[in-house]
Design a protein around this motif. Structure first.
Motif, PDB file in Angstrom:
ATOM      1  N   MET A 259       0.814  -1.193   0.041  1.00 41.12           N
ATOM      2  CA  MET A 259       0.019  -0.081  -0.034  1.00 41.12           C
ATOM      3  C   MET A 259       0.830   1.206  -0.135  1.00 41.12           C
ATOM      4  SD  MET A 259      -2.725   1.512   2.672  1.00 41.12           S
ATOM      5  CE  MET A 259      -3.549  -0.314   3.116  1.00 41.12           C
ATOM      6  N   SER A 260       0.694   2.215  -0.981  1.00 45.01           N
ATOM      7  CA  SER A 260       1.546   3.411  -0.889  1.00 45.01           C
ATOM      8  C   SER A 260       1.120   4.408   0.190  1.00 45.01           C
ATOM      9  CB  SER A 260       1.256   3.992  -2.246  1.00 45.01           C
ATOM     10  OG  SER A 260       0.048   4.570  -2.579  1.00 45.01           O
ATOM     11  N   PHE A 261       1.988   5.318   0.437  1.00 48.33           N
ATOM     12  CA  PHE A 261       1.805   6.333   1.331  1.00 48.33           C
ATOM     13  C   PHE A 261       0.632   7.062   1.166  1.00 48.33           C
ATOM     14  CE2 PHE A 261       2.481  10.675   3.201  1.00 48.33           C
ATOM     15  CZ  PHE A 261       2.687  10.134   4.704  1.00 48.33           C
ATOM     16  N   SER A 262       0.085   7.468  -0.152  1.00 50.69           N
ATOM     17  CA  SER A 262      -1.018   8.285  -0.463  1.00 50.69           C
ATOM     18  C   SER A 262      -2.105   7.540  -0.157  1.00 50.69           C
ATOM     19  CB  SER A 262      -0.881   8.762  -1.969  1.00 50.69           C
ATOM     20  OG  SER A 262      -0.885   7.910  -2.744  1.00 50.69           O
ATOM     21  N   ALA A 263      -2.307   6.356  -0.622  1.00 49.24           N
ATOM     22  CA  ALA A 263      -3.171   5.584  -0.078  1.00 49.24           C
ATOM     23  C   ALA A 263      -3.668   5.347   1.294  1.00 49.24           C
ATOM     24  CB  ALA A 263      -3.242   3.941  -0.795  1.00 49.24           C
ATOM     25  N   SER A 264      -2.534   5.075   2.063  1.00 47.15           N
ATOM     26  CA  SER A 264      -2.764   4.945   3.364  1.00 47.15           C
ATOM     27  C   SER A 264      -3.358   6.330   4.044  1.00 47.15           C
ATOM     28  CB  SER A 264      -1.586   4.692   4.103  1.00 47.15           C
ATOM     29  OG  SER A 264      -0.606   5.494   3.956  1.00 47.15           O
ATOM     30  N   SER A 265      -2.801   7.487   3.409  1.00 44.96           N
ATOM     31  CA  SER A 265      -3.338   8.816   3.733  1.00 44.96           C
ATOM     32  C   SER A 265      -4.738   8.908   3.609  1.00 44.96           C
ATOM     33  CB  SER A 265      -2.575   9.899   3.286  1.00 44.96           C
ATOM     34  OG  SER A 265      -1.171   9.716   3.350  1.00 44.96           O
ATOM     35  N   ILE A 266      -5.200   8.521   2.448  1.00 38.31           N
ATOM     36  CA  ILE A 266      -6.703   8.576   2.047  1.00 38.31           C
ATOM     37  C   ILE A 266      -7.736   7.891   3.024  1.00 38.31           C
ATOM     38  CG2 ILE A 266      -8.359   8.220   0.490  1.00 38.31           C
ATOM     39  CD1 ILE A 266      -6.345   9.093  -1.821  1.00 38.31           C
ATOM     40  N   PHE A 267      -6.866   6.794   3.380  1.00 38.43           N
ATOM     41  CA  PHE A 267      -7.775   5.744   4.225  1.00 38.43           C
ATOM     42  C   PHE A 267      -7.792   6.286   5.507  1.00 38.43           C
ATOM     43  CE2 PHE A 267      -6.876   2.208   1.161  1.00 38.43           C
ATOM     44  CZ  PHE A 267      -7.880   2.051   0.633  1.00 38.43           C
ATOM     45  N   THR A 268      -6.771   7.209   6.096  1.00 34.20           N
ATOM     46  CA  THR A 268      -6.657   7.499   7.363  1.00 34.20           C
ATOM     47  C   THR A 268      -7.782   8.681   7.487  1.00 34.20           C
ATOM     48  OG1 THR A 268      -4.472   6.948   7.759  1.00 34.20           O
ATOM     49  CG2 THR A 268      -5.189   8.833   9.068  1.00 34.20           C
ATOM     50  N   ILE A 269      -7.562   9.664   6.406  1.00 35.49           N
ATOM     51  CA  ILE A 269      -8.669  10.699   6.419  1.00 35.49           C
ATOM     52  C   ILE A 269     -10.008  10.406   6.455  1.00 35.49           C
ATOM     53  CG2 ILE A 269      -9.115  12.826   5.196  1.00 35.49           C
ATOM     54  CD1 ILE A 269      -6.092  13.003   4.508  1.00 35.49           C
ATOM     55  N   SER A 270     -10.265   9.540   5.487  1.00 34.81           N
ATOM     56  CA  SER A 270     -11.740   8.931   5.250  1.00 34.81           C
ATOM     57  C   SER A 270     -12.223   8.229   6.505  1.00 34.81           C
ATOM     58  CB  SER A 270     -11.820   8.246   4.014  1.00 34.81           C
ATOM     59  OG  SER A 270     -11.231   6.715   4.232  1.00 34.81           O
ATOM     60  N   GLY A 271     -11.247   7.495   7.222  1.00 30.93           N
ATOM     61  CA  GLY A 271     -11.881   7.060   8.601  1.00 30.93           C
ATOM     62  C   GLY A 271     -12.318   7.922   9.798  1.00 30.93           C
ATOM     63  N   SER A 272     -11.378   8.995   9.664  1.00 32.50           N
ATOM     64  CA  SER A 272     -11.537   9.871  10.624  1.00 32.50           C
ATOM     65  C   SER A 272     -13.010  10.659  10.452  1.00 32.50           C
ATOM     66  CB  SER A 272     -10.520  10.856  10.529  1.00 32.50           C
ATOM     67  OG  SER A 272      -9.374  10.309  11.105  1.00 32.50           O
ATOM     68  N   HIS A 273     -13.022  11.362   8.982  1.00 28.62           N
ATOM     69  CA  HIS A 273     -14.416  11.841   8.511  1.00 28.62           C
ATOM     70  C   HIS A 273     -15.601  11.096   9.000  1.00 28.62           C
ATOM     71  CE1 HIS A 273     -12.484  15.678   7.117  1.00 28.62           C
ATOM     72  NE2 HIS A 273     -11.589  14.874   6.834  1.00 28.62           N
ATOM     73  N   ARG A 274     -15.432   9.648   8.482  1.00 29.86           N
ATOM     74  CA  ARG A 274     -16.733   8.869   8.661  1.00 29.86           C
ATOM     75  C   ARG A 274     -17.039   8.779  10.307  1.00 29.86           C
ATOM     76  NH1 ARG A 274     -14.681   3.878   7.053  1.00 29.86           N
ATOM     77  NH2 ARG A 274     -13.931   5.090   5.437  1.00 29.86           N
ATOM     78  N   SER A 275     -16.026   8.883  11.183  1.00 30.64           N
ATOM     79  CA  SER A 275     -16.337   8.668  12.546  1.00 30.64           C
ATOM     80  C   SER A 275     -17.063   9.927  13.070  1.00 30.64           C
ATOM     81  CB  SER A 275     -15.296   8.206  13.396  1.00 30.64           C
ATOM     82  OG  SER A 275     -14.233   9.168  13.323  1.00 30.64           O
ATOM     83  N   LEU A 276     -16.466  11.026  12.388  1.00 35.95           N
ATOM     84  CA  LEU A 276     -16.984  12.429  13.049  1.00 35.95           C
ATOM     85  C   LEU A 276     -18.302  12.458  12.396  1.00 35.95           C
ATOM     86  CD1 LEU A 276     -14.079  14.810  12.281  1.00 35.95           C
ATOM     87  CD2 LEU A 276     -15.023  13.961  14.683  1.00 35.95           C
ATOM     88  N   TYR A 277     -18.873  11.951  11.399  1.00 37.54           N
ATOM     89  CA  TYR A 277     -19.977  12.114  10.623  1.00 37.54           C
ATOM     90  C   TYR A 277     -20.955  11.165  11.368  1.00 37.54           C
ATOM     91  CZ  TYR A 277     -23.912  11.767   7.289  1.00 37.54           C
ATOM     92  OH  TYR A 277     -25.181  11.840   6.868  1.00 37.54           O
ATOM     93  N   LEU A 278     -20.502  10.070  11.827  1.00 43.13           N
ATOM     94  CA  LEU A 278     -21.582   9.195  12.486  1.00 43.13           C
ATOM     95  C   LEU A 278     -21.690   9.583  13.862  1.00 43.13           C
ATOM     96  CD1 LEU A 278     -20.092   5.486  11.925  1.00 43.13           C
ATOM     97  CD2 LEU A 278     -22.236   6.531  11.151  1.00 43.13           C
ATOM     98  N   ASN A 279     -20.843  10.519  14.654  1.00 40.95           N
ATOM     99  CA  ASN A 279     -20.979  11.183  15.757  1.00 40.95           C
ATOM    100  C   ASN A 279     -22.122  12.297  15.612  1.00 40.95           C
ATOM    101  OD1 ASN A 279     -20.681  11.911  18.425  1.00 40.95           O
ATOM    102  ND2 ASN A 279     -18.874  13.111  18.031  1.00 40.95           N
ATOM    103  N   GLY A 280     -22.279  12.931  14.496  1.00 43.43           N
ATOM    104  CA  GLY A 280     -23.312  13.850  14.478  1.00 43.43           C
ATOM    105  C   GLY A 280     -24.356  13.435  13.805  1.00 43.43           C
TER     106      GLY A 280
END
Length: 76
Positions: free
Chosen positions: A1-22
């Motif tokens: 897995m490349s660094f950019s792909a792992s960055s995208i997964f990290t960012i999307s996971g954080s946003h998904r969790s914040l969305y579920l909170n609201g």
């Protein structure tokens, strides 16, 4: 897995969790959704840190200079 792909997964996971909170799913109490999203947010960071550590260790093993033993140097 490349660094950019792992960055995208990290960012999307954080946003998904914040969305579920609201916006908790239908039928899920707000308190449970908040606990779940916090676990997803901070637990995801822990998993990302472990994966990043493993990635760096693999890179270091392949990129470090090879050690030449002293005995081989004097044999030449």
């Amino acid at each position: 897995m490349s660094f950019s792909a792992s960055s995208i997964f990290t960012i999307s996971g954080s946003h998904r969790s914040l969305y579920l909170n609201g916006h908790p799913p239908t039928g899920v109490p707000t308190a449970e959704a908040e606990i779940g999203s916090m676990l997803m947010y901070y637990g995801g960071d822990l998993v990302d840190a472990v994966l990043f550590f493993i990635l760096c260790m693999q890179w270091f093993k392949t990129a470090r200079p090879r050690m030449i033993s002293v005995a081989k140097v004097f044999q030449q």
